[in-house]
Scaffold this motif. Structure first.
Motif, PDB file in Angstrom:
ATOM      1  N   LEU A  15       0.843  -1.201  -0.035  1.00  0.00           N
ATOM      2  CA  LEU A  15      -0.148  -0.033  -0.106  1.00  0.00           C
ATOM      3  C   LEU A  15       1.067   1.269   0.105  1.00  0.00           C
ATOM      4  CD1 LEU A  15      -2.624  -1.046   2.733  1.00  0.00           C
ATOM      5  CD2 LEU A  15      -2.738  -1.382   0.267  1.00  0.00           C
ATOM      6  N   LYS A  16       0.625   2.107  -1.037  1.00  0.00           N
ATOM      7  CA  LYS A  16       1.435   3.453  -1.098  1.00  0.00           C
ATOM      8  C   LYS A  16       0.811   4.185   0.253  1.00  0.00           C
ATOM      9  CE  LYS A  16       3.777   2.869  -5.049  1.00  0.00           C
ATOM     10  NZ  LYS A  16       5.062   3.038  -5.309  1.00  0.00           N
ATOM     11  N   SER A  17       1.746   4.856   0.922  1.00  0.00           N
ATOM     12  CA  SER A  17       1.226   6.030   1.946  1.00  0.00           C
ATOM     13  C   SER A  17       2.338   6.792   2.269  1.00  0.00           C
ATOM     14  CB  SER A  17       1.110   5.178   3.233  1.00  0.00           C
ATOM     15  OG  SER A  17       0.893   5.781   4.287  1.00  0.00           O
ATOM     16  N   GLU A  18       1.877   8.079   2.656  1.00  0.00           N
ATOM     17  CA  GLU A  18       2.846   9.166   3.203  1.00  0.00           C
ATOM     18  C   GLU A  18       3.463   8.864   4.464  1.00  0.00           C
ATOM     19  OE1 GLU A  18       1.476  13.222   2.764  1.00  0.00           O
ATOM     20  OE2 GLU A  18       0.186  12.665   1.158  1.00  0.00           O
ATOM     21  N   GLU A  19       2.956   7.938   4.940  1.00  0.00           N
ATOM     22  CA  GLU A  19       3.138   7.648   6.460  1.00  0.00           C
ATOM     23  C   GLU A  19       4.498   6.529   6.598  1.00  0.00           C
ATOM     24  OE1 GLU A  19       0.005   6.605   8.688  1.00  0.00           O
ATOM     25  OE2 GLU A  19      -1.129   8.588   8.507  1.00  0.00           O
ATOM     26  N   GLU A  20       5.327   6.707   7.149  1.00  0.00           N
ATOM     27  CA  GLU A  20       6.409   5.694   7.583  1.00  0.00           C
ATOM     28  C   GLU A  20       6.105   5.012   8.838  1.00  0.00           C
ATOM     29  OE1 GLU A  20       9.396   4.745   6.012  1.00  0.00           O
ATOM     30  OE2 GLU A  20       9.016   6.134   4.247  1.00  0.00           O
ATOM     31  N   PRO A  21       6.339   3.494   8.715  1.00  0.00           N
ATOM     32  CA  PRO A  21       5.954   3.016   9.793  1.00  0.00           C
ATOM     33  C   PRO A  21       7.181   2.970  11.183  1.00  0.00           C
ATOM     34  CG  PRO A  21       7.020   1.337   8.019  1.00  0.00           C
ATOM     35  CD  PRO A  21       6.729   2.643   7.468  1.00  0.00           C
ATOM     36  N   PHE A  22       6.876   2.951  12.191  1.00  0.00           N
ATOM     37  CA  PHE A  22       8.017   3.384  13.216  1.00  0.00           C
ATOM     38  C   PHE A  22       7.842   2.237  14.406  1.00  0.00           C
ATOM     39  CE2 PHE A  22       4.030   5.757  14.060  1.00  0.00           C
ATOM     40  CZ  PHE A  22       3.570   5.397  15.498  1.00  0.00           C
ATOM     41  N   HIS A  23       7.055   1.331  14.475  1.00  0.00           N
ATOM     42  CA  HIS A  23       6.742   0.499  15.549  1.00  0.00           C
ATOM     43  C   HIS A  23       6.522  -0.889  15.109  1.00  0.00           C
ATOM     44  CE1 HIS A  23       6.228  -0.598  19.995  1.00  0.00           C
ATOM     45  NE2 HIS A  23       5.138  -1.094  19.501  1.00  0.00           N
ATOM     46  N   ILE A  24       7.032  -1.962  15.669  1.00  0.00           N
ATOM     47  CA  ILE A  24       6.708  -3.154  15.403  1.00  0.00           C
ATOM     48  C   ILE A  24       6.436  -4.035  16.740  1.00  0.00           C
ATOM     49  CG2 ILE A  24       8.979  -3.870  14.819  1.00  0.00           C
ATOM     50  CD1 ILE A  24       7.897  -5.760  12.564  1.00  0.00           C
ATOM     51  N   GLN A  25       5.439  -4.883  16.699  1.00  0.00           N
ATOM     52  CA  GLN A  25       5.282  -5.618  17.948  1.00  0.00           C
ATOM     53  C   GLN A  25       4.699  -7.029  17.446  1.00  0.00           C
ATOM     54  OE1 GLN A  25       5.896  -4.320  20.872  1.00  0.00           O
ATOM     55  NE2 GLN A  25       5.477  -6.349  21.949  1.00  0.00           N
ATOM     56  N   PRO A  26       5.539  -8.074  17.855  1.00  0.00           N
ATOM     57  CA  PRO A  26       4.928  -9.573  17.281  1.00  0.00           C
ATOM     58  C   PRO A  26       4.035  -9.947  18.550  1.00  0.00           C
ATOM     59  CG  PRO A  26       6.961  -9.407  18.619  1.00  0.00           C
ATOM     60  CD  PRO A  26       6.808  -8.062  18.722  1.00  0.00           C
ATOM     61  N   ASN A  27       3.247 -10.840  18.219  1.00  0.00           N
ATOM     62  CA  ASN A  27       2.409 -11.680  19.198  1.00  0.00           C
ATOM     63  C   ASN A  27       3.348 -12.756  19.984  1.00  0.00           C
ATOM     64  OD1 ASN A  27       2.848 -13.686  17.296  1.00  0.00           O
ATOM     65  ND2 ASN A  27       0.666 -14.407  17.141  1.00  0.00           N
ATOM     66  N   SER A  28       2.551 -13.450  20.621  1.00  0.00           N
ATOM     67  CA  SER A  28       3.277 -14.388  21.633  1.00  0.00           C
ATOM     68  C   SER A  28       4.132 -15.406  20.744  1.00  0.00           C
ATOM     69  CB  SER A  28       2.436 -14.819  22.458  1.00  0.00           C
ATOM     70  OG  SER A  28       1.292 -15.511  22.071  1.00  0.00           O
ATOM     71  N   GLN A  29       3.621 -15.940  19.597  1.00  0.00           N
ATOM     72  CA  GLN A  29       4.120 -17.186  19.017  1.00  0.00           C
ATOM     73  C   GLN A  29       5.124 -16.465  17.928  1.00  0.00           C
ATOM     74  OE1 GLN A  29       3.778 -20.423  19.022  1.00  0.00           O
ATOM     75  NE2 GLN A  29       2.715 -19.965  21.014  1.00  0.00           N
ATOM     76  N   ARG A  30       5.145 -15.100  17.866  1.00  0.00           N
ATOM     77  CA  ARG A  30       5.770 -14.445  16.577  1.00  0.00           C
ATOM     78  C   ARG A  30       5.520 -14.755  15.450  1.00  0.00           C
ATOM     79  NH1 ARG A  30       9.987 -11.755  19.726  1.00  0.00           N
ATOM     80  NH2 ARG A  30       9.862 -12.588  21.768  1.00  0.00           N
TER      81      ARG A  30
END
Length: 1434
Positions: A15-30
């Motif tokens: 998806l094209k977007s002007e926003e850059e991602p800055f945070h990533i969080q895995p679930n318990s099983q990753r």
């Protein structure tokens, strides 16, 4: 532990977007990753790494809630909580897709045998996000963490909110931080609420399950730990402890397995704390920080720590800083990787790269990937590589994925083989084991067999270990198989298994290193190195109905699996036979009552650690009752550990060992050494040992063998332990190493718990402990221990830059291949023996050190160990600024004198150390002059030569000359020609005053080296022998003397112009003395070799000594000596000795034919050209034709260098052959590689009958080896030129050349010949005649042939003739030889030169040298030669 591999992968958001991602969080099983940008929440899947769903906030809602900041998953993955900037918590439901269950499905090509059996394992599921009612906390949110059923949120107003996940029921609680009592430990008096917390809030926090509390960082940088007094969180029941003296904390991460809290600091270092179990205070365990030693330019320029992330198995921590960069440490601080130096930080042209700045990162499933989101500036920097896009253009967000491979020890510490390094990546395995063909067989004869591989670190020809017992537990992989090369054995995991069972969770390798088993999400598979095939479950349902829980291990040829059975909902212990099909029908199954967490195998015992903190011991027995062998498992003993273990997840590993303390030394029961004596538990880094209790009555052992002894209470052996290695093998010779316990302790290096044995069965001292813990540092991360070989195996990350390939492509986005180097994993190994010996010496345990060292003295690198020990101690003590009260060097020196390699060790260490430290070294080990004399007495001349260089630097020239003379004379006597040449150079260097440095070894020789060959320089001689190949032996061609190509100089200019005349005279005197000594002892072979090797002017010297030492009195004795020296058979009388005299006369004519026949038929080298092989010996006897013949003087045993020499017979009408001078020899043609061959008469054209052929073969039988014949002919010419006629007669006799005797008798008419010589020859020949009549009848026919010459000698009176008339009576009118003037060259009288390679061999006893043993291959060669010659004719 963990190693980076390959390049990182960039995942692009579709998806094209002007926003850059800055945070990533895995679930318990990753398996799922929540990625946040300012108004978007996206969910990514791990395999395949794709975007599943993205939720985009409306503009109106974004204005109300503010931008997203952090996210947290509910433990069952059904919800996500997102913290927004305006103090709202937004709850999202994660809902499975309705109609479309899968977003991505695998598509197989037509005809593919694969079927989708378990589709949910292979596809990316379709999910959707639904937002629930937001919760307003009315203050900015600083941290959000999931806590089982609750969500814990800290806000900037100093409150801690506890929310329910559903957000509605039960309302919410808020606890003010000010009301939580804090102290330095829990024992000190509890005051009221801490007033200094007013206005403070929690900046970062993380819950630790095994400590049951929160590690927190406050916004003023203080660190604390908050724990509940009771089970529920309420304000009155919380208490906190401070970390003393820290005020710059920035972030925190907790390690549940090791109960550690890692706090990042503004200084750039990470402080790792533990909780003291007795006082409850926070104690600093260790620090993770870059050191100036390894990172001199960045260690204090990293900025504050931004993020810390522990891997899923908690064995490593990844750290990143504000200024960028990644760094990886093991749990107790061993540094593994850093991207701030070397190829990560610099391009291939040397310019510096900006470190990668990271805004968020997390580990993927099982730690195979690190998902990294780079910060905005970084993304813009990358985008700016494109041609500046307009600011409104949307961008594709990117996530970097770094790939890792990890050691099998991290998740399966019970690897049944402790001597192999086994690493696994997400789809492949890396092993260190060699080929299956190299596994040592137990039926080998000797204990040590040299191996073809060379080892890393210069260890050559190491012993393989063979044992008499064929049981798999007793096989040690030989050194060479484990260290043979630097390459990994890489095994791809079967793709069918991987697709439905990714990720791989456990891996194990068997004792022989030939079988590997892996277990993924469900089932398991195993691989055989010998067949190179995988075995998978035939029935896919059986595979999917089990999951491995406690790990895998091998027992003989069974796979031992602790698993959970989904069908029966039952924990089981299963054993599968490797050779049968992988099916439950062939499995032996034992039901278990509780979850298994860990599994290990020791000899025939299985040890299980269960979730109820108990340890179970089972015995395994092999049964052959059915068609396939099966295993019978029986419970032996149960040990409850719940009193000692606070939480089952804290147990890192469980091991059975034969190590014990109190009875470990008792020799009365050696069979007990093999029993499982104790249990080792690694409890969160504490190594705990439980021994069997032998204090009770011992009678019951005999009554009931099944009844096992109980265990004593546990004892803590060591702290901060990451890995433990022990072996179940035993070896009486290396008890120290095999009964020791090896520990890896992170930054503290390694520790070994070493047994101490009394010497010679003496009673041990009462004060002496039975074991001792010795720490030592190593430079690699240890992954396996080779017990007998005293080696640690490991792995390390290496990098390769490929950025040069991409500089031309600067338009698009900068490729990752430019930003990052390519990472590989290298095998490494390290010796540790010198550390242990040194530690023992420091503790005054010299006797134990001696026992240990003697047991390892057979190791190929033992001399290196000794050198290392001296070197390390010397460097430390000699460069110390303060005086050392109790220096260790004298002790080490005394210790090394116990070993025969003492002298080499000291001199090698001195040569590798700077000159300034020599005085300190020799003050401890002794005067170098004394050590030099010891070397001479021990006949170790090479070591003595090394000491000479030390003496040259430390003593006055007179002393070094005196010692050099001693060594030179000894080397001459022993025939060490290489050393002699060095000594000549050395003595000249001393004479010419080159005292500063020892002169370098020359590759070409001074003009003097032509030596004894100068008389050939411009003179023609004829040859009848081919040049045969001779083994070049152990001398390097670069070091041997070569013949110059320029014209030779006169005797007075022998040595180079700048040399001292006196010095040359001094050397000459020694050479003359040695030559005189050899000639007096009738050692002609040695004399020839001495002359050829050292360039000694033999002819000139013989001319001077003609009337002195070159006289010969006892012809018979000389003849016997020559027979023995040259391996020349005494002649035999043929059976047909009554044949007519005419036949014998004709034989005489064919005398030269023998030698030619010999050269062409018997010993022509195999490399001779095809043209040469077309000649028959008849061609040789007839017209040879105009074409030249080639012969090869290369070494017949593959010497270091092949040198061609061409013999060109120039044939004219009278069939005369003459050969050219040696002027055309090149400088590289070695004088150690060939022979001179001579011819003394014309060839005669003969037609031979059958009887004459028989005579020729009889002559061949009476000849010695071809090589000896060549050497004798060369010596004959030397003596002939020098005018030593007695020697010519003796050599003529042994060669049975009548023409030689005839020539000599003709010479005797010359007035130059003194009457004593004539008298000596006459009496000598008469003596030989008398001796032949009685002792050696084989000489009689030849003496009969030369009867006319003998008569002439007896009858003729000595006449005076003009001096010019002295000339050899050569049968050719063209080759007039004039009298030599001390070996000076004469104008040649030949029609044309032909190049000729000459040399005398250097290898005993094939060459002109005699030594006791001789090289075996030479002796075999001679034996073959003699076999060819010693035949008699019937």
């Amino acid at each position: 532990m963990y190693f980076l591999t390959g390049w990182p992968r960039r995942l692009l958001c579709p998806l094209k977007s002007e926003e850059e991602p800055f945070h990533i969080q895995p679930n318990s099983q990753r398996f799922y990753f929540a990625v946040l940008s300012e108004t978007q929440l996206s969910i990514w899947f791990s395999r395949p790494s794709v975007l599943i769903v993205s939720y985009i906030e409306s503009v109106k809602a974004a204005a109300q809630f503010g931008f997203y900041q952090q996210a947290e998953w509910k433990p069952d993955d059904s919800m996500i909580a997102v913290a927004a900037a305006n103090g709202y918590i937004l709850m999202f439901d994660v809902v499975g897709g309705g109609e479309d269950k899968y977003l991505y499905e695998p598509v197989y090509p037509k005809g593919s045998p694969r079927v989708k059996v378990t589709p949910e394992e292979q596809c990316a599921p379709a999910l959707s996000l639904e937002m629930k009612r937001p919760i307003d906390l009315e203050a900015p949110i600083t941290s959000i963490k999931s806590l089982q059923e609750d969500l814990l949120v800290s806000t900037a107003d100093g409150y801690l909110h506890i929310l329910h996940w559903d957000g509605v029921s039960n309302g919410r609680k808020a606890i003010s931080l000010c009301t939580v009592p804090f102290s330095l430990d829990l024992q000190s008096a509890r005051g009221g609420p801490s007033l200094d917390l007013e206005g403070l809030y929690i900046r970062d926090m993380e819950y630790c399950v095994t400590l049951d509390g929160f590690a927190v960082v406050l916004d003023d940088g203080r660190l604390g730990f908050i724990s509940p007094v009771a089970s529920r969180f309420t304000a009155e029941q919380l208490q906190g402890v401070w970390a003393a003296d820290v005020t710059d904390g920035t972030c925190v991460a907790v390690n549940n397995k090791y109960r550690l809290m890692a706090f990042g600091c503004a200084s750039g270092s990470v402080l790792v704390y533990m909780i003291d179990t007795t006082t409850g205070s926070m104690q600093l365990s260790h620090k993770l920080e870059l050191t100036p030693k390894h990172f001199p330019d960045v260690w204090n320029k990293t900025g504050s720590v931004k993020l810390i992330r522990w891997s899923p198995d908690y064995s490593v921590a990844m750290v990143t800083w504000e200024c960028g960069g990644l760094s990886l440490w093991s749990v107790f601080g061993a540094h593994l990787i850093c991207t701030l130096g070397e190829d990560f930080a610099y391009r291939s042209d040397g310019t510096k790269k900006d470190p990668i700045k990271i805004s968020s990162m997390c580990w993927g499933a099982e730690g195979y990937h690190l998902w990294v989101i780079t910060s905005r500036e970084e993304a813009e920097l990358v985008e700016n590589m494109e041609e500046a896009p307009p600011p409104t253009q949307t961008k594709q967000a990117g996530i970097l994925q770094f790939h890792f491979i990890k050691s099998a020890l991290t998740v399966n510490p019970c690897t049944s083989n402790q001597e192999q390094v086994l690493l696994h990546g997400e789809d492949r395995l890396y092993l260190t084991c060699g080929d299956p063909t190299q596994v040592p067989s137990s039926s080998s004869d000797g204990p040590h067999t040299p191996h073809p591989h060379n080892l890393a670190h210069g260890l050559e020809g190491s012993p393989l270990h063979h044992r008499s017992a064929p049981s798999p537990n007793s096989i040690s992989q030989g050194l060479s198989t484990l260290l043979g090369h630097k390459h990994w054995h890489v095994v791809q995991i079967h793709s069918t298994y991987l697709e439905s069972n990714w990720p791989i969770r456990f891996a194990a390798i068997d004792t022989a290193g030939q079988c590997i088993a892996v277990a993924g999400r469900r089932g398991f598979a195993h691989y055989s190195m010998s067949t190179r095939k995988w075995k998978l479950f035939g029935n896919i349902t059986q595979e999917q109905n089990m999951t491995v829980t406690g790990g895998l291990a091998w027992w003989n040829d069974f796979v031992v699996v602790a698993c959970y059975n989904f069908t029966d909902r039952q924990e089981e212990l299963r054993l599968y036979l490797r050779s049968s099909n992988l099916d439950n029908a062939f499995a032996s199954v034992t039901k278990l009552h509780s979850d298994t967490l860990l599994l290990n195998v020791f000899r025939d015992l299985i040890v299980l650690f269960r979730a109820d903190c108990s340890i179970f011991l089972y015995s395994i027995e092999r049964r052959h009752d059915g068609p396939n062998p099966s295993a019978c498992v029986e419970l032996l003993q149960e040990v409850s550990m719940s009193r000692y273990i606070p939480h089952p997840a804290l147990v890192v590993s469980v091991t059975l060992t034969s190590v014990r303390t109190e009875t470990g030394i008792a020799l009365k029961a050696p069979q007990q050494a093999c029993m499982a004596e104790s249990i080792m538990l690694n409890l969160a880094g504490q190594l705990i040992m439980l021994q069997r209790d032998r204090s009770g009555p011992q009678v019951r052992e005999k009554e009931d063998q099944k009844k096992l002894l109980p265990f004593c209470p546990p004892v803590v052996l060591a702290q901060c332990v990451e890995n433990v290695w022990t072996t179940c093998r035993s070896n009486k010779k290396k008890r120290h190493l095999l009964e020791a316990l090896w520990l890896s302790c992170g930054e503290a290096g390694m520790k070994v718990w070493l047994p101490l044995f009394p010497r010679d069965h003496r009673k041990p001292h009462s004060f002496l402990s039975r074991r001792i813990m010795l720490p030592f540092h190593i430079n690699i991360y240890p992954l396996a221990v080779l017990f007998e070989d005293a080696l640690v195996l490991g792995a390390s990350n290496e990098t390769v830059l490929y950025d040069g390939l991409y500089y031309s492509n600067s338009k698009g986005r900068e490729p990752l291949e430019v930003a990052f180097p390519y990472c590989t994993v290298e095998r490494t190994s390290q010796i540790y023996l010198h550390h242990i010996l040194r530690q023992l010496l420091v503790r005054n345990l010299g006797e134990q050190a001696l026992l240990l060292a003697q047991s390892c003295a057979a190791l190929p690198y033992f001399p290196h160990v000794m050198e290392l020990m001296v070197h390390v101690v010397l460097e430390e003590e000699a460069t110390s600024r303060e005086p050392i009260p109790d220096p260790l060097l004298p002790t080490v020196a005394k210790f090394i004198t116990e070993f025969p390699l003492f002298l080499q060790t000291i001199v090698h260490c001195a040569r590798k150390t700077e000159y300034a430290l020599w005085n300190y070294l020799f003050a401890a080990v002794g005067n170098p002059k004394d050590l030099f004399e010891e070397c001479l007495m021990a006949q170790d001349l090479d070591t003595a030569a090394s000491y000479l260089i030390i003496l040259q630097n430390m003593e006055v020239p007179a002393v070094s000359r005196q010692h050099a003379t001693l060594l030179f004379n000894t080397a001459l006597e022993q025939g060490k020609w290489d050393l002699c040449r060095h000594m000549i150079r050395f003595l000249k260097a001393i004479g010419s005053g080159e005292m500063e440095t020892p002169p370098p070894t020359p590759t070409t020789q001074e003009p003097s080296s032509t030596g004894g060959f100068e008389f050939f320089r411009n003179r023609s001689i004829s040859l009848s022998q081919s040049v045969d190949g001779i083994a070049a032996g152990k001398f390097n061609l670069q070091k041997t003397f070569s013949m110059p190509s320029g014209p030779s100089t006169k005797g007075s200019e022998r040595w180079s112009k700048d040399s001292d005349c006196a010095e040359n005279m001094y050397i000459d005197m020694m050479l003359w003395r040695h030559a005189r000594h050899l000639l007096e002892q009738v050692r002609l072979k040695d004399l020839g070799c001495f002359s050829a090797q050292l360039g000694f002017e033999l002819i000139g010297w013989l001319c001077r000594e003609r009337t002195r030492v070159a006289r010969l009195d006892d012809f018979v004795m000389a003849l016997k000596c020559l027979h023995k020296d040259f391996l020349w058979p005494f002649p035999v009388i043929p059976a047909c000795s009554t044949s007519s005299c005419g036949c014998r006369q004709r034989l005489l004519k064919s005398q030269s034919a023998d030698s030619l026949l010999n050269s062409d038929m018997d010993t022509a080298p195999p490399q001779a050209s095809a043209r040469n092989s077309n000649h028959t010996w008849l061609d040789g006897l007839g017209a040879l034709g105009p074409e030249p013949k080639e012969m090869n003087t290369s070494s017949s045993h593959g010497g270091p260098q092949t040198q061609e020499a061409f013999l060109s017979p120039l044939t004219n009408k009278t069939e005369e052959c003459s050969i050219g001078s040696a002027t055309d020899l090149t400088e590289t043609s070695s004088m150690v590689d060939g022979d001179w061959t001579m011819v003394d008469e014309n060839f005669s054209t003969l037609s031979l009958t059958q009887s004459e052929l028989e005579h020729i073969s009889m002559e061949l039988a009476n000849k010695g080896p071809h090589k000896s014949q060549v050497q004798l002919r060369y010596l004959l010419h030397v003596f002939m030129e020098a005018g030593c006629l007695e020697w010519c007669v003796v050599i003529g006799l042994i060669l049975r050349e009548a023409t030689v005797i005839k020539q000599v008798v003709n010479f005797l008419d010359s007035p130059e010949v003194p009457p004593e010589t004539v008298q000596s020859i006459r009496s000598g020949l008469l003596g030989v005649d008398a001796w032949a009549s009685t002792d050696c009848l084989g000489y009689k026919p030849f003496l009969t042939l030369i009867r006319p010459q003998l008569q002439k000698l007896i009858e003729t009176a000595v006449e005076q003739v003009q001096p010019e008339a002295f000339q050899p009576g050569a049968s050719s009118p063209n080759s007039k030889l004039t009298e030599p003037q001390h070996g000076c060259p004469r104008a040649e009288d030949s029609r044309g030169p032909a190049p000729l390679g000459l040399a005398l061999p250097s290898e005993p006893p094939g060459g002109l040298v005699t030594e006791d043993g001789g090289a075996p291959e030479e002796q075999e060669e001679q034996a073959a030669d003699e076999g060819a010659y010693d035949c008699t004719l019937s």
